[in-house]
Design a protein around this motif. Structure first.
Motif, PDB file in Angstrom:
ATOM      1  N   ALA A 172       0.831  -1.209   0.000  1.00 51.54           N
ATOM      2  CA  ALA A 172       0.000   0.000   0.000  1.00 51.54           C
ATOM      3  C   ALA A 172       0.865   1.258   0.000  1.00 51.54           C
ATOM      4  CB  ALA A 172      -0.934  -0.003   1.208  1.00 51.54           C
ATOM      5  N   ASP A 193      -5.252   4.611   8.634  1.00 56.54           N
ATOM      6  CA  ASP A 193      -4.665   4.397   7.299  1.00 56.54           C
ATOM      7  C   ASP A 193      -3.752   3.169   7.268  1.00 56.54           C
ATOM      8  OD1 ASP A 193      -5.827   6.827   6.612  1.00 56.54           O
ATOM      9  OD2 ASP A 193      -4.007   7.968   7.097  1.00 56.54           O
ATOM     10  N   LEU A 231      -2.294  -0.537   7.470  1.00 59.56           N
ATOM     11  CA  LEU A 231      -2.767  -1.901   7.217  1.00 59.56           C
ATOM     12  C   LEU A 231      -1.990  -2.933   8.036  1.00 59.56           C
ATOM     13  CD1 LEU A 231      -3.325  -1.887   3.325  1.00 59.56           C
ATOM     14  CD2 LEU A 231      -4.833  -1.088   5.143  1.00 59.56           C
ATOM     15  N   ILE A 271      -2.137  -3.489  -5.449  1.00 60.05           N
ATOM     16  CA  ILE A 271      -2.842  -2.482  -4.650  1.00 60.05           C
ATOM     17  C   ILE A 271      -3.544  -1.535  -5.613  1.00 60.05           C
ATOM     18  CG2 ILE A 271      -2.571  -0.430  -3.176  1.00 60.05           C
ATOM     19  CD1 ILE A 271      -2.165  -2.892  -1.517  1.00 60.05           C
ATOM     20  N   VAL A 330      -6.238  -0.267  -1.355  1.00 62.02           N
ATOM     21  CA  VAL A 330      -6.651  -1.583  -0.843  1.00 62.02           C
ATOM     22  C   VAL A 330      -6.066  -2.701  -1.700  1.00 62.02           C
ATOM     23  CG1 VAL A 330      -8.784  -0.725   0.207  1.00 62.02           C
ATOM     24  CG2 VAL A 330      -8.813  -1.557  -2.143  1.00 62.02           C
TER      25      VAL A 330
END
Ligand code: ZN
Length: 449
Positions: A84, A401, A403, A431, A435
């Motif tokens: 990401a 934000d 992950l 990505i 996501v």
């Protein structure tokens, strides 16, 4: 059907030396062509006008703790977070997986854990620990990128620090195997004694922790590691240097022909001892965050080119391990692989670091240093590992934000620049808009060459 599988149109392509406007044509997972107005269609075309294309982040210093300590992080969450942030290849440290990667069997376990789970490609560091000298050959045979040794206590029971003799003999063997040794360089006697004294006197504040790991501890260990490298002919990489003085020792040694390089981390460039006091345990790391004057001196070295690599040293842990009043004994480690590049981009203009230099610091230089001949550049023949980034986007990092398995970081609240619109691994989108894209996870082990 077309000439390419994927065509990225009209992007500003960030190379290690310059930024040029071009199209990138991808075929069979590799970059097939880079040029203006490439002719020939493609199965998929992206209009990337307004975006910058960077080589995917290559981070040579990450701890994902898989297998065995996935309650701390793990390959699924760690690689998603890294991707990401534009990441496409990371080097996993032998700790804090359990078992640590110190022999062929543990190497195989880690590769098995990554199959179908790792979203991006990876290299594995093998451990150099007391009693493991006869395992270095089998690790080399499996394809480790090099060996990692600690000169100070690791904080992890199953990964002992390398005493001086282990370090010497390990570097001798690594030299024969043609592999580098990465060293965490802090003097054990100094750091342990100062920490023990602080504990004995009931001094547990963050300031007491910072004082227990003086600059001299780093300098002394760097000097010894270099001396061993010089005598054994071993290729040496000093991880996460926190001071300009240590960087200068590396530079002096390199000037006289020693095969030695170093890296630093965003936290040593962007945070200070005052931030450690303010943020608390989330900003505890070793070496520790340094005073402003040290940070500024480190920037001068980075600008001078003596620090070629910036790595995250992503070292995650559950929040429980980052709580409590005893800063001296609390777990050290900062989560940062997702924000490695965007945190640098936030200050790059102000600091006078070009986009090309950011690409080199966060991808190209590590690939060149560690022999990844197919990664780190946006040129024909290289793996199509790309991060499409909108540099007009500036933000402040929020925990939401992140992950990571545990969404905490010393960088929460810090400025970031560049929204990663897409990350491509060998031509496949992994990505999309922050996501994980649908589809199988096909990250694979990368070995030298
Ligand atoms: Zn580390």
């Amino acid at each position: 059907m077309g000439t390419f599988d994927v065509l990225v149109r009209g992007a500003r392509v960030v190379g290690p030396d310059s930024v040029t406007r071009a199209d990138i044509g991808i075929l069979d997972g590799r970059i097939a062509a880079v040029g203006t107005e490439l002719v020939g269609g493609a199965g998929t075309e992206f209009d990337a006008s307004g975006l910058h294309v960077f080589p995917g982040v290559v981070d040579p210093h990450v701890h994902l703790n898989d297998p065995g300590r996935t309650d701390w992080e793990g390959l699924a969450t760690g690689t998603a977070a890294f991707a990401a942030g534009g990441g496409t290849c990371f080097f996993d440290m032998p700790l804090n997986a359990s078992p640590p990667t110190i022999d062929g069997a543990s190497f195989d376990l880690k590769v098995a854990a990554a199959r179908g789970v790792a979203l991006v490609d990876f290299c594995l560091w093998g451990g150099l620990v007391p009693g493991s000298l006869d395992r270095l050959d089998e690790l080399a045979g499996r394809g480790v990128i090099g060996f990692k040794a600690f000169m100070c206590n690791t904080g992890i029971d199953d990964f002992e620090r390398a005493d001086d003799q282990t370090l010497f003999e390990g570097m001798e063997r690594a030299a024969q195997l043609g592999l580098p040794v990465a060293v965490h360089a802090e003097n054990e006697a100094i750091t342990q004694e100062l920490a023990a004294r602080a504990q004995a006197h009931g001094r547990h504040a963050m300031g007491d922790y910072l004082a227990s790991r003086p600059v001299a501890a780093e300098l002394d260990a760097v000097a010894l590691a270099i001396a061993i490298a010089e005598e054994t002919g071993c290729s040496l990489h000093l991880v996460h240097l926190s001071t300009a003085a240590a960087v200068l020792r590396v530079d002096d040694a390199r000037a006289r022909g020693v095969d030695v390089t170093c890296e630093t981390c965003p936290h040593y460039l962007l945070l200070t001892d005052e931030d450690a006091e303010r943020i608390g345990a989330l900003a505890k790391c070793s070496p520790p965050l340094r005073p402003r004057a040290e940070v500024e001196a480190l920037w001068l070295e980075l600008l001078a080119g003596t620090v070629p690599i910036v790595a995250s040293d992503h070292s995650p842990s559950p929040p429980e391990l980052k709580q409590g009043e005893d800063a001296v004994s609390i777990w050290g480690g900062i989560s940062g692989c997702q924000t490695l590049r965007s945190s640098l981009l936030a200050v790059s203009d102000r600091r006078g670091v070009s986009l090309a230099a950011v690409a080199s610091l966060t991808a190209t230089a590590a690939c060149e240093r560690f022999g990844l001949s197919a990664k780190g550049r946006l040129e024909p023949g290289f793996d199509a590992d790309l991060a499409l980034v909108d540099l007009r986007h500036e933000s402040v990092l929020a925990a939401d934000d992140l992950l990571y398995r545990h969404p905490h970081s010393a960088f929460v609240g810090a400025p970031l620049r560049g929204r990663v619109v897409q990350t491509l691994l060998r031509g496949q989108v992994v990505i999309r808009d922050g996501v994980v894209a649908a589809g199988p996870r096909h990250g694979r082990l990368i070995t030298r060459g």
